[in-house]
Design an enzyme around this catalytic site. Structure first.
Site, PDB file in Angstrom:
ATOM      1  N   HIS A  60      -6.799  -4.670  10.538  1.00 51.69           N
ATOM      2  CA  HIS A  60      -6.591  -4.469   9.096  1.00 51.69           C
ATOM      3  C   HIS A  60      -5.347  -5.212   8.601  1.00 51.69           C
ATOM      4  O   HIS A  60      -4.413  -5.466   9.349  1.00 51.69           O
ATOM      5  CB  HIS A  60      -6.580  -2.980   8.713  1.00 51.69           C
ATOM      6  CG  HIS A  60      -5.378  -2.185   9.120  1.00 51.69           C
ATOM      7  ND1 HIS A  60      -5.389  -0.806   9.216  1.00 51.69           N
ATOM      8  CD2 HIS A  60      -4.110  -2.562   9.443  1.00 51.69           C
ATOM      9  CE1 HIS A  60      -4.185  -0.392   9.568  1.00 51.69           C
ATOM     10  NE2 HIS A  60      -3.390  -1.418   9.717  1.00 51.69           N
ATOM     11  N   ASN A 107      -6.768  -2.680  14.630  1.00 55.32           N
ATOM     12  CA  ASN A 107      -8.187  -2.910  14.331  1.00 55.32           C
ATOM     13  C   ASN A 107      -8.393  -4.130  13.434  1.00 55.32           C
ATOM     14  O   ASN A 107      -9.486  -4.366  12.937  1.00 55.32           O
ATOM     15  CB  ASN A 107      -8.805  -1.666  13.680  1.00 55.32           C
ATOM     16  CG  ASN A 107      -8.194  -1.345  12.319  1.00 55.32           C
ATOM     17  OD1 ASN A 107      -7.282  -2.027  11.867  1.00 55.32           O
ATOM     18  ND2 ASN A 107      -8.695  -0.310  11.667  1.00 55.32           N
ATOM     19  N   GLU A 122      -9.430  -1.936   5.704  1.00 57.17           N
ATOM     20  CA  GLU A 122      -9.988  -1.612   7.005  1.00 57.17           C
ATOM     21  C   GLU A 122     -11.213  -2.484   7.295  1.00 57.17           C
ATOM     22  O   GLU A 122     -11.767  -3.094   6.367  1.00 57.17           O
ATOM     23  CB  GLU A 122     -10.389  -0.129   7.033  1.00 57.17           C
ATOM     24  CG  GLU A 122      -9.221   0.841   6.777  1.00 57.17           C
ATOM     25  CD  GLU A 122      -8.303   1.027   7.992  1.00 57.17           C
ATOM     26  OE1 GLU A 122      -8.152   0.084   8.799  1.00 57.17           O
ATOM     27  OE2 GLU A 122      -7.728   2.118   8.120  1.00 57.17           O
ATOM     28  N   ASP A 174       0.831  -1.209   0.000  1.00 53.22           N
ATOM     29  CA  ASP A 174       0.000   0.000   0.000  1.00 53.22           C
ATOM     30  C   ASP A 174       0.862   1.254   0.000  1.00 53.22           C
ATOM     31  O   ASP A 174       2.085   1.183   0.197  1.00 53.22           O
ATOM     32  CB  ASP A 174      -0.957  -0.014   1.208  1.00 53.22           C
ATOM     33  CG  ASP A 174      -0.261  -0.423   2.519  1.00 53.22           C
ATOM     34  OD1 ASP A 174       0.977  -0.390   2.577  1.00 53.22           O
ATOM     35  OD2 ASP A 174      -0.967  -0.776   3.475  1.00 53.22           O
TER      36      ASP A 174
HETATM   37  P1  PGA Z   1       2.851  -1.841  12.772  1.00 49.95           P
HETATM   38  O1  PGA Z   1       1.711  -1.750  11.647  1.00 49.95           O
HETATM   39  O2  PGA Z   1       3.785  -2.921  12.313  1.00 49.95           O
HETATM   40  O3  PGA Z   1       3.507  -0.490  12.715  1.00 49.95           O
HETATM   41  O4  PGA Z   1       2.175  -2.137  14.053  1.00 49.95           O
HETATM   42  C1  PGA Z   1       0.986  -2.869  11.301  1.00 49.95           C
HETATM   43  C2  PGA Z   1      -0.193  -2.459  10.467  1.00 49.95           C
HETATM   44  O5  PGA Z   1      -0.890  -1.496  10.819  1.00 49.95           O
HETATM   45  O6  PGA Z   1      -0.442  -3.113   9.440  1.00 49.95           O
END
Ligand code: PGA
Length: 229
Positions: free
Chosen positions: A125, A123, A130, A54
């Protein structure tokens, strides 16, 4: 180290592998080990193709908090990837939806993804899919959830400067990968990880769809594993 070893095995088995790669705090250690393996002459990236999962929309391409800058810093500038084999959605496309179709087509042209490495958001995702994203989604423009924007806000100097949208591989794009490696680190991920792995498969927890993938590996640290036992 375990995550890097799995990626390294993939590249050793198939030197022209196509990988989908994440950003975030969690994979930094994996990238550091992959760079080390390359420096030690154990890994050759010259035939590897990489696609980022992304990228934010409406930030300058060289924005220090953009995923392009992150990947430059942690991987692209440090190994012998071929520039033409490096792909990330544009953060400033003229037509974002056209950029999504272009990206999806590029993945298909590359023969699909051999190994997709994913993080998990608090959350649930995966990439920027999302909660509520249909499982049938391909690469699309995602509206970031309030939770996600709040989590990102400190990196963008406050909520007002935080991007509202991103281009992300869809859930179907990710599920088409031949193999998936899910990474989770930190106690703050323990609960959502347990729900994703053992709870019902539901679009409300996008990572739960991974239960349906025939070749899923989950690599966790002690904190994230706390609710799995
Ligand atoms: P993080 O992000 O490794 O910074 O916790 C994970 C994500 O939100 O996909």
């Amino acid at each position: 180290m375990s995550a890097a070893r799995i990626v390294a095995q993939q590249i050793l088995e198939r030197p022209n592998s196509t990988l989908a790669l994440p950003t975030g705090e969690t994979p930094k250690g994996m990238y550091a080990f992959l760079v080390r393996f390359y420096q030690e002459g154990l890994l050759d990236f010259s035939q590897v193709t990489v696609f980022n999962l992304d990228e934010f929309l409406a930030i300058p391409p060289d924005h220090p908090q953009g995923f392009r800058a992150y990947m430059q810093e942690h991987l692209w500038s440090k190994v012998n990837l071929n520039a033409e084999n490096i792909h990330i959605p544009s953060s400033t496309p003229e037509d974002p939806w056209e950029e999504c179709s272009r990206y999806e087509a590029l993945i298909e042209e590359a023969g699909g993804i051999d190994l997709a490495v994913l993080g998990i958001g608090a959350n649930g995702h995966i990439a920027f899919n999302e909660p509520g994203t249909p499982f049938e989604s391909l690469t699309h423009v995602a509206v970031l959830s309030p939770d996600t924007r709040k989590n990102e806000a400190s990196r963008f100097g406050g909520i007002d400067g935080t991007p509202e949208r991103a281009i992300t591989m869809g859930i179907k794009t990710i599920m088409r990968a031949r193999r998936i490696l899910l990474l989770a680190s930190g106690e703050e991920k323990a609960e959502i990880l347990a729900k994703a792995i053992f709870g019902p498969v539901t679009p409300e927890i996008p990572a739960s769809v991974l239960q349906l993938h025939p070749s899923l590996t989950v690599v966790v640290d002690e904190g994230a594993a706390r609710r799995l036992l």
